[in-house]
Scaffold this motif. Structure first.
Motif, PDB file in Angstrom:
ATOM      1  N   GLY A 182       0.774  -1.226   0.000  1.00  0.00           N
ATOM      2  CA  GLY A 182       0.000   0.000   0.000  1.00  0.00           C
ATOM      3  C   GLY A 182       0.809   1.280   0.000  1.00  0.00           C
ATOM      4  O   GLY A 182       2.037   1.287  -0.081  1.00  0.00           O
ATOM      5  N   PRO A 235      -4.386   7.451  -4.957  1.00  0.00           N
ATOM      6  CA  PRO A 235      -5.100   7.278  -3.703  1.00  0.00           C
ATOM      7  C   PRO A 235      -4.257   6.535  -2.651  1.00  0.00           C
ATOM      8  O   PRO A 235      -3.367   5.765  -2.971  1.00  0.00           O
ATOM      9  CB  PRO A 235      -6.318   6.451  -4.098  1.00  0.00           C
ATOM     10  CG  PRO A 235      -5.831   5.584  -5.206  1.00  0.00           C
ATOM     11  CD  PRO A 235      -4.808   6.426  -5.951  1.00  0.00           C
ATOM     12  N   ASP A 271      -3.939   4.210   1.040  1.00  0.00           N
ATOM     13  CA  ASP A 271      -4.536   3.170   1.883  1.00  0.00           C
ATOM     14  C   ASP A 271      -4.718   3.670   3.311  1.00  0.00           C
ATOM     15  O   ASP A 271      -5.611   3.227   4.023  1.00  0.00           O
ATOM     16  CB  ASP A 271      -3.631   1.929   1.906  1.00  0.00           C
ATOM     17  CG  ASP A 271      -3.502   1.318   0.536  1.00  0.00           C
ATOM     18  OD1 ASP A 271      -4.410   0.573   0.151  1.00  0.00           O
ATOM     19  OD2 ASP A 271      -2.510   1.607  -0.166  1.00  0.00           O
ATOM     20  N   LYS A 306      -8.311   5.532  -1.060  1.00  0.00           N
ATOM     21  CA  LYS A 306      -8.938   4.447  -1.814  1.00  0.00           C
ATOM     22  C   LYS A 306     -10.205   4.050  -1.071  1.00  0.00           C
ATOM     23  O   LYS A 306     -10.328   4.291   0.132  1.00  0.00           O
ATOM     24  CB  LYS A 306      -8.028   3.207  -1.825  1.00  0.00           C
ATOM     25  CG  LYS A 306      -6.764   3.355  -2.604  1.00  0.00           C
ATOM     26  CD  LYS A 306      -5.967   2.055  -2.508  1.00  0.00           C
ATOM     27  CE  LYS A 306      -4.690   2.184  -3.321  1.00  0.00           C
ATOM     28  NZ  LYS A 306      -3.855   0.980  -3.199  1.00  0.00           N
ATOM     29  N   GLY A 362      -9.750   2.661   2.339  1.00  0.00           N
ATOM     30  CA  GLY A 362      -8.637   3.352   2.988  1.00  0.00           C
ATOM     31  C   GLY A 362      -9.079   4.012   4.279  1.00  0.00           C
ATOM     32  O   GLY A 362     -10.250   4.321   4.473  1.00  0.00           O
TER      33      GLY A 362
END
Length: 158
Positions: free
Chosen positions: A15, A80, A82, A99, A102
């Motif tokens: 991530g 984006p 996490d 995300k 996230g």
């Protein structure tokens, strides 16, 4: 606070973690110390002296990028995320940088019970209003063991 961030960062396999407001790198160090090997962390700070200090902390850590600039502008380019830790900057815009699934963490929140009786934040707190009215988030407040500090934690669901 650090341990809480570490718990979340440890689960970011593959991530990307973002931080708004590096300071001298303490929060980033908690996250970087446990994040999986295939994870990256981007942290942004406005103050040049703090950026220099944080860059020294992470000089040997290629997975951590310390940026001097506007948090939202710089993180938007890399989104984006996490996990997003908002320790300064334009936090109300942070949810859009996540995300789906996230998580976002805001610190520097005083629990309502610890606020003075005449505090306007008992009735109107912009951070809480963001978290608890944003339909993109499932969120909660986590009161820390000292009972004088809290975090707002949310997961983006849409």
């Amino acid at each position: 606070m650090g341990r809480f961030l570490a718990v979340l960062a440890a689960g970011c396999a593959g991530g990307l973690i973002g931080e708004m407001g590096t300071g001298v790198g303490v929060g980033a160090a908690w996250m970087a110390s446990v994040m999986p090997r295939d994870c990256r962390l981007v942290t942004v700070e406005m103050d040049a002296d703090r950026v220099a200090a944080a860059r020294r902390v992470f000089a040997d850590e290629e997975r951590v990028e310390v940026i001097h600039g506007d948090s939202y502008v710089e993180l938007e380019r890399r989104a984006p995320f996490d996990l997003l830790f908002v320790d300064g900057g334009a936090g109300d815009e942070g949810v859009g940088l996540l995300k789906i699934g996230g998580r976002v963490v805001f610190d520097d929140v005083t629990p309502v019970e610890a606020l003075p009786a005449d505090s306007p934040y008992r009735e109107h707190d912009p951070k809480r209003e963001l978290f608890f009215t944003d339909s993109r988030l499932v969120a909660t407040e986590v009161v820390l063991p000292d009972l004088r500090n809290a975090l707002l934690v949310g997961t983006r669901v849409r």
